[in-house]
Design a protein around this motif. Structure first.
Motif, PDB file in Angstrom:
ATOM      1  N   MET A 130       0.822  -1.211   0.000  1.00 18.38           N
ATOM      2  CA  MET A 130       0.000   0.000   0.000  1.00 18.38           C
ATOM      3  C   MET A 130       0.860   1.267   0.000  1.00 18.38           C
ATOM      4  O   MET A 130       0.466   2.282  -0.593  1.00 18.38           O
ATOM      5  CB  MET A 130      -0.964   0.015   1.189  1.00 18.38           C
ATOM      6  CG  MET A 130      -2.198  -0.854   1.005  1.00 18.38           C
ATOM      7  SD  MET A 130      -3.019  -0.779  -0.630  1.00 18.38           S
ATOM      8  CE  MET A 130      -3.403   0.970  -0.774  1.00 18.38           C
ATOM      9  N   ALA A 131       2.016   1.226   0.647  1.00 13.77           N
ATOM     10  CA  ALA A 131       2.917   2.389   0.614  1.00 13.77           C
ATOM     11  C   ALA A 131       3.409   2.619  -0.810  1.00 13.77           C
ATOM     12  O   ALA A 131       3.549   3.769  -1.263  1.00 13.77           O
ATOM     13  CB  ALA A 131       4.090   2.189   1.571  1.00 13.77           C
ATOM     14  N   ALA A 132       3.653   1.522  -1.544  1.00 15.79           N
ATOM     15  CA  ALA A 132       4.101   1.640  -2.938  1.00 15.79           C
ATOM     16  C   ALA A 132       2.968   2.187  -3.806  1.00 15.79           C
ATOM     17  O   ALA A 132       3.172   3.075  -4.652  1.00 15.79           O
ATOM     18  CB  ALA A 132       4.564   0.280  -3.456  1.00 15.79           C
ATOM     19  N   ILE A 133       1.749   1.681  -3.593  1.00 15.10           N
ATOM     20  CA  ILE A 133       0.594   2.146  -4.370  1.00 15.10           C
ATOM     21  C   ILE A 133       0.321   3.621  -4.063  1.00 15.10           C
ATOM     22  O   ILE A 133       0.078   4.426  -4.972  1.00 15.10           O
ATOM     23  CB  ILE A 133      -0.635   1.254  -4.061  1.00 15.10           C
ATOM     24  CG1 ILE A 133      -0.414  -0.138  -4.669  1.00 15.10           C
ATOM     25  CG2 ILE A 133      -1.924   1.882  -4.585  1.00 15.10           C
ATOM     26  CD1 ILE A 133      -1.435  -1.179  -4.245  1.00 15.10           C
ATOM     27  N   PHE A 156       0.243   9.248  -5.512  1.00 15.91           N
ATOM     28  CA  PHE A 156       0.553  10.632  -5.140  1.00 15.91           C
ATOM     29  C   PHE A 156       1.553  11.261  -6.109  1.00 15.91           C
ATOM     30  O   PHE A 156       1.599  12.485  -6.243  1.00 15.91           O
ATOM     31  CB  PHE A 156       1.040  10.713  -3.692  1.00 15.91           C
ATOM     32  CG  PHE A 156      -0.092  10.814  -2.705  1.00 15.91           C
ATOM     33  CD1 PHE A 156      -0.650  12.047  -2.376  1.00 15.91           C
ATOM     34  CD2 PHE A 156      -0.630   9.672  -2.123  1.00 15.91           C
ATOM     35  CE1 PHE A 156      -1.717  12.145  -1.487  1.00 15.91           C
ATOM     36  CE2 PHE A 156      -1.693   9.759  -1.230  1.00 15.91           C
ATOM     37  CZ  PHE A 156      -2.244  10.991  -0.909  1.00 15.91           C
ATOM     38  N   ALA A 157       2.338  10.429  -6.793  1.00 16.80           N
ATOM     39  CA  ALA A 157       3.292  10.969  -7.764  1.00 16.80           C
ATOM     40  C   ALA A 157       2.623  11.310  -9.091  1.00 16.80           C
ATOM     41  O   ALA A 157       3.205  12.013  -9.904  1.00 16.80           O
ATOM     42  CB  ALA A 157       4.418   9.956  -8.004  1.00 16.80           C
ATOM     43  N   PHE A 169      -9.340   9.089   0.657  1.00 19.85           N
ATOM     44  CA  PHE A 169      -8.325  10.141   0.757  1.00 19.85           C
ATOM     45  C   PHE A 169      -8.114  10.943  -0.530  1.00 19.85           C
ATOM     46  O   PHE A 169      -8.145  12.167  -0.498  1.00 19.85           O
ATOM     47  CB  PHE A 169      -6.989   9.553   1.240  1.00 19.85           C
ATOM     48  CG  PHE A 169      -7.085   9.092   2.673  1.00 19.85           C
ATOM     49  CD1 PHE A 169      -6.884   9.980   3.715  1.00 19.85           C
ATOM     50  CD2 PHE A 169      -7.432   7.784   2.990  1.00 19.85           C
ATOM     51  CE1 PHE A 169      -7.021   9.588   5.033  1.00 19.85           C
ATOM     52  CE2 PHE A 169      -7.570   7.374   4.309  1.00 19.85           C
ATOM     53  CZ  PHE A 169      -7.365   8.286   5.335  1.00 19.85           C
ATOM     54  N   LEU A 170      -7.905  10.262  -1.662  1.00 23.57           N
ATOM     55  CA  LEU A 170      -7.635  11.034  -2.889  1.00 23.57           C
ATOM     56  C   LEU A 170      -8.843  11.872  -3.282  1.00 23.57           C
ATOM     57  O   LEU A 170      -8.691  13.014  -3.715  1.00 23.57           O
ATOM     58  CB  LEU A 170      -7.234  10.087  -4.025  1.00 23.57           C
ATOM     59  CG  LEU A 170      -5.933   9.318  -3.801  1.00 23.57           C
ATOM     60  CD1 LEU A 170      -5.643   8.396  -4.976  1.00 23.57           C
ATOM     61  CD2 LEU A 170      -4.762  10.278  -3.597  1.00 23.57           C
TER      62      LEU A 170
END
Ligand SMILES: *Cc1c(COP(=O)(O)O)cnc(C)c1O
Length: 365
Positions: free
Chosen positions: A74-77, A82-83, A108-109
């Protein structure tokens, strides 16, 4: 050019100097010795770590692309999204993929002004991709194991100026190479088969797009979503045997899927390697292996629970991709599947012993 998986074992060895440790050293340090000018030196633990560098060297070799590691899938996703998105962006995600990706987008997004839309994997291309800034795909989908034509999606999205991100967790780079099919960014939960021993959470982002990777690196550095050196070290060790583990897991999954499909207690089996499976033609066209995940549907919840808990070689656990075979009813987490639907992750046990245990548990229902 696809890397040779066997090379994983020798990547580090090829660059050793006399007297170096053969196994990767684990660097646990937040500080670096910095007297004066810092150019080109590791500066601080949130920015640099030699154990990450070695891990990312191996991941980059596997992906044939620059890679950055993260403390979870999930940190990678999150980093990849976000990038690539900003306020006003339109983001398309699968309605039947990994559910936390949907939560991230919806919870969130969307609050930051990203317009999120969902489509089912099997009809993902219907309606085209005009106007979408980022298109996120998961093929095969988890847990339904439906597939989409990655090359076609990549081409159509690129033609309208969008960016494609593919979650390649279920097949790993040894089973499918989305970047070679034209996808811009690959994300993966390395918690699953990449690590392979159910003892760590990790993830990575891979892309040949320099601008995107710069954003992903900045996101990691600024957000602080950095992997722990020990997890990086464990993943590096797991990757050294990915090739042999994956080979055994996929071969066993094929055997089990074929036998399960003929068992009278099983209503339905989904496995991309079965000639009658709805995903078979796409799998043949775009994957190197059919994977180690299969699903079977039994008549009802009670039978499914009795089957899983009555089979001593199946760990009743969520998550997948470890050396131990595991299984669970996905409806217990609210996935939109039949109550008797079981996701089975085939591990590295000898396949005949595994089959005997599975068959005995089915016969006892
Ligand atoms: C598990 C999983 C994730 C999330 O990975 P974590 O390591 O648990 O954060 C993302 N996508 C898919 C397809 C997964 O199976």
């Amino acid at each position: 050019m696809a890397p040779k998986p066997g090379e994983m074992l020798h990547l580090r060895g090829n660059a050793l100097n006399a007297g170096d440790p053969v196994a990767l050293p684990l660097t646990q340090s937040s500080m670096y010795h910095l007297p004066g000018a810092t150019d080109g030196l590791a500066t601080y633990g949130r920015v640099d770590n030699p154990t990450w560098v070695q891990l990312e060297h191996m991941l980059s070799h596997l992906e044939d692309a620059p890679c950055l590691s993260f403390p979870s899938g999930m940190a990678a996703i999150s980093a990849a999204l976000f990038a690539t998105v900003q306020a006003g962006s339109r983001l398309l995600i699968p309605s039947d993929g990994y559910y936390v990706t949907r939560l991230l987008s919806d919870r969130f997004l969307s609050r930051l002004g990203v317009e999120v839309e969902e489509r089912a994997t099997t009809s993902f291309a219907e309606g085209g991709f005009e106007g979408f800034d980022v298109v996120f795909v998961e093929s095969p989908s988890n847990p339904g194991l439906d597939m989409i034509d990655l090359a076609a999606v990549a081409e159509q999205v690129r033609a309208t100026g969008g960016v494609t991100i593919a979650d390649n967790t279920t097949l790993t780079p040894l089973g499918q190479r989305p970047l070679d099919l034209g996808i811009d960014v690959v994300v993966s939960s390395d918690t699953k088969a990449m690590g392979g021993h159910s003892d760590l959470l990790m993830g990575h982002v891979a892309s040949r797009n320099t601008q995107i990777m710069e954003q992903v690196e900045e996101w990691r550095r600024v957000s602080g979503a950095i992997p722990g050196p020990h997890e990086a070290w464990l993943l590096h060790r797991g990757l050294e045997t990915l090739d042999v583990r994956y080979d055994r897991m996929c071969a066993s999954a094929q055997v089990l899927a074929e036998r399960l499909a003929t068992h009278s207690a099983v209503r339905l089996v989904r496995y991309p390697g079965l000639p009658g499976d709805p995903a078979h033609a796409l799998a043949q066209a775009q994957t190197k292996r059919f994977g180690f995940l299969l699903s079977l549907t039994l008549d009802n919840e009670d039978m499914a629970e009795a089957f899983i808990n009555g089979c001593p070689l199946l760990r009743p656990a969520t998550s997948f991709g470890g050396v131990h075979s595991s299984a669970e009813r996905r409806a217990r987490w609210g996935d939109d599947v039949d109550p008797g639907f079981i996701r089975l992750s085939v591990g590295c046990e000898p396949v005949e012993e595994l089959w005997q245990a599975i068959e005995a548990s089915l016969n006892a229902l």
